[in-house]
Design a protein around this motif. Sequence first.
Motif, PDB file in Angstrom:
ATOM      1  N   LEU A 203      -3.076   7.938   5.892  1.00  0.00           N
ATOM      2  CA  LEU A 203      -2.694   6.534   6.030  1.00  0.00           C
ATOM      3  C   LEU A 203      -3.920   5.662   6.323  1.00  0.00           C
ATOM      4  CD1 LEU A 203      -0.489   4.384   6.097  1.00  0.00           C
ATOM      5  CD2 LEU A 203       0.027   5.073   8.466  1.00  0.00           C
ATOM      6  N   VAL A 204      -4.854   6.180   7.093  1.00  0.00           N
ATOM      7  CA  VAL A 204      -6.040   5.400   7.446  1.00  0.00           C
ATOM      8  C   VAL A 204      -6.873   5.041   6.222  1.00  0.00           C
ATOM      9  CG1 VAL A 204      -7.625   7.357   7.849  1.00  0.00           C
ATOM     10  CG2 VAL A 204      -7.882   5.231   9.177  1.00  0.00           C
ATOM     11  N   ARG A 205      -6.764   5.818   5.156  1.00  0.00           N
ATOM     12  CA  ARG A 205      -7.578   5.601   3.957  1.00  0.00           C
ATOM     13  C   ARG A 205      -7.231   4.300   3.235  1.00  0.00           C
ATOM     14  NH1 ARG A 205      -6.904  11.276   0.843  1.00  0.00           N
ATOM     15  NH2 ARG A 205      -8.303  10.266  -0.658  1.00  0.00           N
ATOM     16  N   ILE A 206      -6.042   3.759   3.484  1.00  0.00           N
ATOM     17  CA  ILE A 206      -5.650   2.547   2.772  1.00  0.00           C
ATOM     18  C   ILE A 206      -5.629   1.305   3.659  1.00  0.00           C
ATOM     19  CG2 ILE A 206      -4.276   3.891   1.129  1.00  0.00           C
ATOM     20  CD1 ILE A 206      -1.745   2.786   2.544  1.00  0.00           C
ATOM     21  N   LEU A 207      -5.976   1.453   4.926  1.00  0.00           N
ATOM     22  CA  LEU A 207      -5.913   0.313   5.843  1.00  0.00           C
ATOM     23  C   LEU A 207      -7.128  -0.598   5.698  1.00  0.00           C
ATOM     24  CD1 LEU A 207      -4.728   2.018   9.161  1.00  0.00           C
ATOM     25  CD2 LEU A 207      -3.322   0.775   7.490  1.00  0.00           C
TER      26      LEU A 207
ATOM     27  N   GLY B 133       0.819  -1.198   0.000  1.00  0.00           N
ATOM     28  CA  GLY B 133       0.000   0.000   0.000  1.00  0.00           C
ATOM     29  C   GLY B 133       0.854   1.249   0.000  1.00  0.00           C
ATOM     30  N   LEU B 134       0.266   2.353  -0.478  1.00  0.00           N
ATOM     31  CA  LEU B 134       0.938   3.647  -0.490  1.00  0.00           C
ATOM     32  C   LEU B 134      -0.059   4.719  -0.070  1.00  0.00           C
ATOM     33  CD1 LEU B 134       2.951   3.597  -3.870  1.00  0.00           C
ATOM     34  CD2 LEU B 134       3.955   3.891  -1.590  1.00  0.00           C
ATOM     35  N   ALA B 135       0.393   5.669   0.721  1.00  0.00           N
ATOM     36  CA  ALA B 135      -0.445   6.802   1.116  1.00  0.00           C
ATOM     37  C   ALA B 135       0.304   8.101   0.835  1.00  0.00           C
ATOM     38  CB  ALA B 135      -0.818   6.716   2.594  1.00  0.00           C
ATOM     39  N   HIS B 136      -0.330   8.990   0.093  1.00  0.00           N
ATOM     40  CA  HIS B 136       0.222  10.316  -0.177  1.00  0.00           C
ATOM     41  C   HIS B 136      -0.193  11.214   0.987  1.00  0.00           C
ATOM     42  CE1 HIS B 136       0.296  14.018  -3.098  1.00  0.00           C
ATOM     43  NE2 HIS B 136       1.396  13.939  -2.377  1.00  0.00           N
ATOM     44  N   ILE B 137       0.762  11.819   1.668  1.00  0.00           N
ATOM     45  CA  ILE B 137       0.456  12.593   2.867  1.00  0.00           C
ATOM     46  C   ILE B 137       0.156  14.036   2.488  1.00  0.00           C
ATOM     47  CG2 ILE B 137       1.185  13.190   5.195  1.00  0.00           C
ATOM     48  CD1 ILE B 137       0.810  10.144   4.541  1.00  0.00           C
ATOM     49  N   THR B 138      -1.139  14.350   2.424  1.00  0.00           N
ATOM     50  CA  THR B 138      -1.599  15.677   2.020  1.00  0.00           C
ATOM     51  C   THR B 138      -2.436  16.254   3.157  1.00  0.00           C
ATOM     52  OG1 THR B 138      -3.461  14.638   0.860  1.00  0.00           O
ATOM     53  CG2 THR B 138      -1.483  15.100  -0.422  1.00  0.00           C
ATOM     54  N   GLY B 139      -3.534  16.938   2.842  1.00  0.00           N
ATOM     55  CA  GLY B 139      -4.390  17.496   3.875  1.00  0.00           C
ATOM     56  C   GLY B 139      -4.929  16.407   4.793  1.00  0.00           C
TER      57      GLY B 139
END
Length: 348
Positions: free
Chosen positions: A260-264, A247-253
């Motif tokens: 990070l929680v969006r991909i768990l 998984g990858l998470a782009h750290i934006t707003g």
Amino acid sequence: MAKPRDAEPSEYAAAGVSLEEADIAKARIGELVSGTRTALSTGRVGAFGGMVRIPPGMRKPALVLSTDGVGTKVLVALKAQRFDTVGEDLVNHSVNDILVHGAAPIAFMDYIAGAGLGVEQIAGIVEGIARACRTHGMSLAGGETAQMPGLYQPGTFDLAGTIIGIVEEDRALHGDAITPGDVLLGYASTGLHTNGYTLARRIVFEQLGLRLGDQLGKTGRTVAESLLAVHRSYYRSVVSVLGQLHGLAHITGGGIGGNLVRILPADCGAMVDPDSWELPPLFTTLQQAGRVSTGEMRDVFNLGVGLVAVLPSDAVPAAQSAAEADGVPTWVMGEIYRGSRTVRFARP
């Protein structure tokens, strides 16, 4: 160059829109767009719609699309009269947003809206967009520039863009492969990237009373250099190891936790160790000068982490080697545990 219109009084120009300047800007933009065309480009520059082919040889291609902007970073660009960097920001931010799904960028479209923008300002913005498109081997397939006096204050603008990427459907990253025991690998940001500028501007310009040429705390850089640092693209840092990532998470707003929680998966939580990296001076300056709580800092800013990869521990060396080759520092910053879908920090 576009043929100049007759030099006669224009009611439209008097109302705030110069068709003559619009023609000159279109010609400049056309040259920049032409310089981004790739083997996948088709159709004509300046047509009503932009066209791009699907790369040959793909078994089951899926398009990945994303639309975003650069927020109030444009106000810093206006203050500095530097316009190309926010164009580059826009593209790099968008590339990262589709990269987290494993997609390669193939086309981009921009939207610039404002009032009283001169040819050089518009061309500067598009120059930055085109430069970033060329860097990523994708075409700037089209866009729109809208002069809207009455809606925008004279000389101001907003900026947005849409990216089109492509990935084999069965290789797309969604986070469903994430499992307890995986580790979190942080990728360094270049600064604020494109989020948190409303708070940052308030602290820097109102509370600290600094000007663009002043030094910003212990950053070793001026205010302009710090706030206009270009949003980093992580494409080259991870593309060669995408197959090893879960998984990858782009750290934006929303910061580390909010992204990070969006991909768990539903049965996985993430534990972040804030002691695994040193907070860059830009963020410590903003926190101290603005008297911002640690919790709010984590919600608003990236804190020096622009991307988080979730991967098995034995894949870390390859991932770090790929990032190092691209000049991007990385570090292990936490792990995945079995539990509810949440992101926790090891200390308050």
